[in-house]
Motif scaffolding. Structure first.
Motif: not given
Length: 304
Positions: A22-29
């Motif tokens: 999952v890319t960009g998985a450190n915050t939000g969606l």
């Protein structure tokens, strides 16, 4: 099981034995998506630019779900060098990848370029994910039922066009138009990828989160008077992640489908199949964008 009109994380099938990147998985969606998959037993890889934040997110998931298996992968989608390094490491660590969720993105930033000179939204939201998908596709093709899920937006309808004469917005920058171009590109990519995958093991699906109150909105710079409205008009990251999760895990999801919220204007609600603009469905436009994306990234897909 919930009804189709009220699909929730309770409807996610068991994910044990599956690997999800999952890319960009450190915050939000992205974090909400990763946590839901980890809770259901997937080995989730948080592919993030800031690995310190990624490790904190992994710890947060592990604290809530002690049996979860979560690892962190350094990935800067604004750098082809970083994308290639990450893909090499992921290929070696995970010969079989079940889910690639292209979630990371930027929205309405001031004019900036990536390390490779691409306009930030187009370079990050589209070209970075295009390159990553191409470099990891063989690992996905090894798994029957694997999926590439790319997160688009209703922004693909707003001032959106693929500006082949000025893809990097060098002549005149408009942040709404630049974001719209990148989100339109996400859908064109998904539909063209599905056409090229044909009857192979892997399918390409798209989703959009409606309007979710996450860090993605930090460049909107709305007056403080709008703060009460934000809560009324948006939904949480947990709810906003549901269309992505359904696209990734619903056994009935098919390649080339697009999921979004079922509420008025697809702003909020439970995930359902939704439509996209006529432009997004233009196969000639998609093929042209694909060719240009290969040229700009130097990445070709292993379809032969």
């Amino acid at each position: 099981m919930a009804s189709s009109s009220r699909w929730t994380t309770a409807d996610i099938p068991a994910q044990s034995g599956r690997t999800a990147v999952v890319t960009g998985a450190n915050t939000g969606l992205g974090l909400a998506t990763a946590e839901a998959l980890a809770e259901r037993g997937a080995h989730v890889v948080l592919a993030v630019r800031d690995t310190d934040k990624g490790k904190r997110a992994a710890d947060e998931i592990a604290a809530a779900h002690p049996d979860a298996t979560v690892t962190v992968q350094s990935l800067d989608l604004g750098s082809l060098r970083s994308i290639r390094a990450a893909a090499d490491e992921l290929e070696a660590a995970f010969p079989r990848i079940d889910l690639l969720i292209n979630n990371a993105g930027v929205m309405y930033p001031p004019k900036q370029t990536t390390e490779d000179g691409f306009e930030l939204a187009f370079g990050t939201n589209h070209l970075g994910h295009f390159a990553l998908t191409g470099l990891l596709l063989e690992n996905l093709l090894a798994v029957p039922g694997s999926r590439v899920v790319t997160v688009s937006s209703q922004g693909h309808r707003i001032r959106a066009a693929i500006h082949f004469d000025d893809l990097q917005w060098e002549r005149r920058y408009n942040r709404v138009g630049a974001y719209g171009q990148s989100k339109l590109a996400n859908l064109l990519f998904t539909y063209e990828l599905q056409r090229r995958l044909d009857s192979r093991n892997t399918v390409a699906v798209a989703a959009h989160p409606g309007v979710s109150n996450t860090e993605l909105m930090r460049h909107l710079h709305l007056p403080s008077a709008f703060n009460p409205l934000i809560g009324l008009l948006t939904q949480s990251a947990t709810k906003g992640a549901l269309p992505t999760l359904r696209a990734a895990t619903d056994p009935n999801a098919l390649g080339g489908q697009y999921y979004g919220p079922d509420g008025l204007g697809e702003i909020r609600g439970y995930p359902k199949l939704v439509g996209s603009s006529e432009q997004a469905r233009d196969p000639e436009l998609a093929r042209r964008l694909w060719t240009v994306s290969e040229e700009l990234t130097g990445v070709t897909f292993p379809f032969s």
